[in-house]
Enzyme design. Structure first.
Site, PDB file in Angstrom:
ATOM      1  CG  PHE A   1       6.376  54.186  63.284  1.00 53.43           C
ATOM      2  CD1 PHE A   1       5.234  54.979  63.346  1.00 53.43           C
ATOM      3  CD2 PHE A   1       7.601  54.831  63.203  1.00 53.43           C
ATOM      4  CE1 PHE A   1       5.308  56.373  63.332  1.00 53.43           C
ATOM      5  CE2 PHE A   1       7.692  56.217  63.194  1.00 53.43           C
ATOM      6  CZ  PHE A   1       6.542  56.983  63.253  1.00 53.43           C
TER       7      PHE A   1
ATOM      8  CE  LYS B   1      11.836  44.105  62.005  1.00 52.02           C
ATOM      9  NZ  LYS B   1      11.202  45.113  62.904  1.00 52.02           N
TER      10      LYS B   1
ATOM     11  CD  GLU C   1      10.900  47.460  66.636  1.00 53.10           C
ATOM     12  OE1 GLU C   1      10.555  47.472  65.434  1.00 53.10           O
ATOM     13  OE2 GLU C   1      12.062  47.726  67.016  1.00 53.10           O
TER      14      GLU C   1
ATOM     15  CB  SER D   1      15.371  56.230  59.785  1.00 48.99           C
ATOM     16  OG  SER D   1      16.045  55.137  60.368  1.00 48.99           O
TER      17      SER D   1
ATOM     18  CB  CYS E   1       8.233  58.684  53.806  1.00 51.20           C
ATOM     19  SG  CYS E   1       7.048  57.904  52.713  1.00 51.20           S
TER      20      CYS E   1
ATOM     21  CD  GLU F   1      12.598  61.543  58.079  1.00 53.00           C
ATOM     22  OE1 GLU F   1      13.397  60.727  58.532  1.00 53.00           O
ATOM     23  OE2 GLU F   1      11.712  61.248  57.257  1.00 53.00           O
TER      24      GLU F   1
END
Ligand code: NAD
Length: 501
Positions: A152, A176, A179, A229, A284, A386
């Site tokens: 995301f 993909k 969402e 992740s 990240c 994290e």
């Protein structure tokens, strides 16, 4: 009240409404309201997207390099022309401020620009006369249908790490996206179509785990690129590899910024605040741990605190805002849990982001202001996990060696930075640290498109990093050809083992 708009798939060159009967809700994080719904693909829809890509592949593979490059150049112009619109779309679903979203579009565009050089990137090698009148050469060929599964936090840039290179190399792509913020991918698909990309070469499959597992198990998907992740990256790597696919799976991070006693502390404080709280820490490559080498701790913390007090938090489309809300309510609540949790485990709450005022009406938005936890130690959850939010931990150490040991012991190895004016110390750090991307007086060392992006250890499963020459290698396979054209002097039958005389 009007129904929220429905975000579709993009299959075979057109928008296709979700037909699975399963939908996800897409929020505006600044208001907490549902702005749209997105169809979550069924296994049948996975088959449709892969079939469209498979049908488009042969003609695209055979398109000349010039033809492919021209489509990429046209796409580059269209994305640049629509950058503002894309940034606003990203901000409305992710929450990051529009200027930051524009930055991610710009960094994604750099990969498109890199991929425009595909005629040069796909040059193979050639050796004349490897044997008498025998030549050898290598050619780089596309793999077929390849899939990208993305997180995301960069709904445009991370997909653009993948598909420009994959498509330039002659593959057909199924994306993909997350969402949580799926609209940017769909807009990029429309721009590809406008740029002249043949139908089916780029497809967007909206969905969740069902779509991902469908792609991982589909025999026609030849390679999978994943960013997300670490637990999911591990699952993707293991499943795709078991199914015989090529796979690169980039995972989570815990990025340390070491500040040596000789560093310029104003530069270091600016960097820690920018890299810790930009995009609300949902990057990240965000700095999540400042490692202050004695005696700089107190002085550095004062400077960080002074800068944090000036930060403006507000909706992404408010031009005064420097930091927006978090992506979902659940994520915000989880991040907030590290504040009291950290204090219970012995840390000091130097800045409490729950008290930060929000510009305008905070409504039910997913807010948390910049937070600083001091005196964090490696056993604490705030250090081990994290957090992926606006929480900067300060760990105090006695020496450079202790700082290095801390980073070496951490399971992640995505990015790191050192702040110092000592070239020898910086060079030693660059040589010794077990991390894939290193900054020297640069807090977020994201490599340029013509280098490759990727971490070490649990931040990447696989062999290839993203984009740059490693990206080209990932999306192609090499064929070695040995060729002899007979002439009257070929020498006749010879049953001996071929040697190179
Ligand atoms: P995530 O792992 O939850 O989701 C990533 C993708 O995987 C999404 O498309 C999601 O739909 C899918 N997914 C989620 N759970 C799944 C499951 N159980 N099985 C199959 N698919 C699943 O990650 P996120 O929350 O969207 O993104 C944040 C994470 O991404 C952070 O850990 C961050 O560090 C990481 N990230 C890493 C990099 C990098 O370059 N290493 C870059 C950006 C983000």
């Amino acid at each position: 009240m009007t129904e929220p708009r429905e975000i579709t798939h993009w299959i075979g060159g057109k928008a296709v409404a979700g037909a699975s009967g399963r939908y996800g809700e897409v929020y505006d994080p600044a208001t907490g309201r549902v702005g749209a719904t997105v169809g979550l693909a069924s296994p049948d829809e996975v088959d449709q997207a892969v079939a469209a890509a498979r049908a488009a592949f042969p003609a695209w593979r055979d398109a000349s390099l010039t033809q492919r490059a021209r489509v990429l150049f046209a796409f580059r112009e269209l994305v640049a022309a629509h950058a503002g619109e894309l940034a606003r779309l990203i901000s409305s679903e992710h929450g990051k401020v529009v200027s930051d979203a524009a930055g991610e579009v710009a960094r994604g565009l750099e990969v498109v620009e890199f991929a425009c050089g595909v005629p040069h990137l796909l040059k193979g090698g050639f050796s004349e006369n490897v044997s008498s009148r025998v030549d050898a050469y290598s050619i780089l060929q596309p793999l077929g249908v390849v899939a990208g599964i993305t997180p995301f936090n960069f709904p445009a840039m991370v997909p653009m790490w993948m598909f420009p290179v994959a498509i330039a190399c002659g593959n057909a792509f199924v994306l993909k996206p997350s969402e949580k913020d799926p609209s940017a991918s769909l807009r990029l698909a429309e721009l590809w179509a406008e740029a002249g990309l043949p139908d089916g070469v780029f497809n967007v499959l909206q969905g969740d785990r069902v779509a991902v597992d469908g792609l991982l198990n589909h025999p026609d998907v030849k390679a999978v690129s994943f960013v997300g992740s670490t637990p999911v990256a591990r699952h993707i790597y293991e499943t795709a590899a078991r199914n015989g696919k090529r796979v690169q799976a980039l995972g989570g991070a815990k990025n340390h910024m070491v500040v040596l006693p000789d560093a310029d502390l104003d530069l270091a404080a600016d960097a820690a605040v920018s890299a810790g709280f930009g995009s609300a820490g949902e990057r990240c490559m965000a700095i999540s741990v400042v490692v202050a080498v004695d005696p700089v701790g107190d002085d550095l913390l004062d400077r960080v605190r002074a800068r944090v007090a000036e930060l403006k938090v507000g909706p992404g489309d408010d031009p005064r805002a420097e930091m927006g809300p978090l992506v979902t309510r659940e994520h915000r609540d989880k991040v907030v849990s590290y504040l009291d949790g950290g204090v219970a485990q012995g840390a000091t709450l130097a800045v409490d982001g729950r008290e930060t005022p929000v510009l305008g009406d905070p409504g039910e938005g997913f807010w948390l202001g910049p937070t600083v936890l001091d005196h964090v130690t490696p056993e604490m959850d705030a250090y081990r996990d994290e957090i992926f939010g606006p929480v900067l931990s300060v760990v105090r150490v006695a020496s450079y060696e202790e700082a290095l040991e801390l980073i070496s012991a951490n399971p992640y190895g995505n990015g790191t930075a050192i702040f110092t004016n000592d070239g020898g110390a910086a060079r030693r750090f660059q040589n010794e640290v077990e991390v894939g991307m290193v900054g020297i007086n640069v807090p977020i060392p994201v490599p340029m498109a013509y280098y490759s992006f990727g971490g070490w250890k649990e931040s990447l499963f696989g062999d290839s990093h993203a984009h740059g020459t490693e990206g080209v290698h990932f999306y192609t396979r090499t064929k070695a050809v040995t060729s002899r054209w007979l002439d009257p002097s070929h020498g006749g039958v010879n049953l001996g083992f071929p040697t190179n005389g």
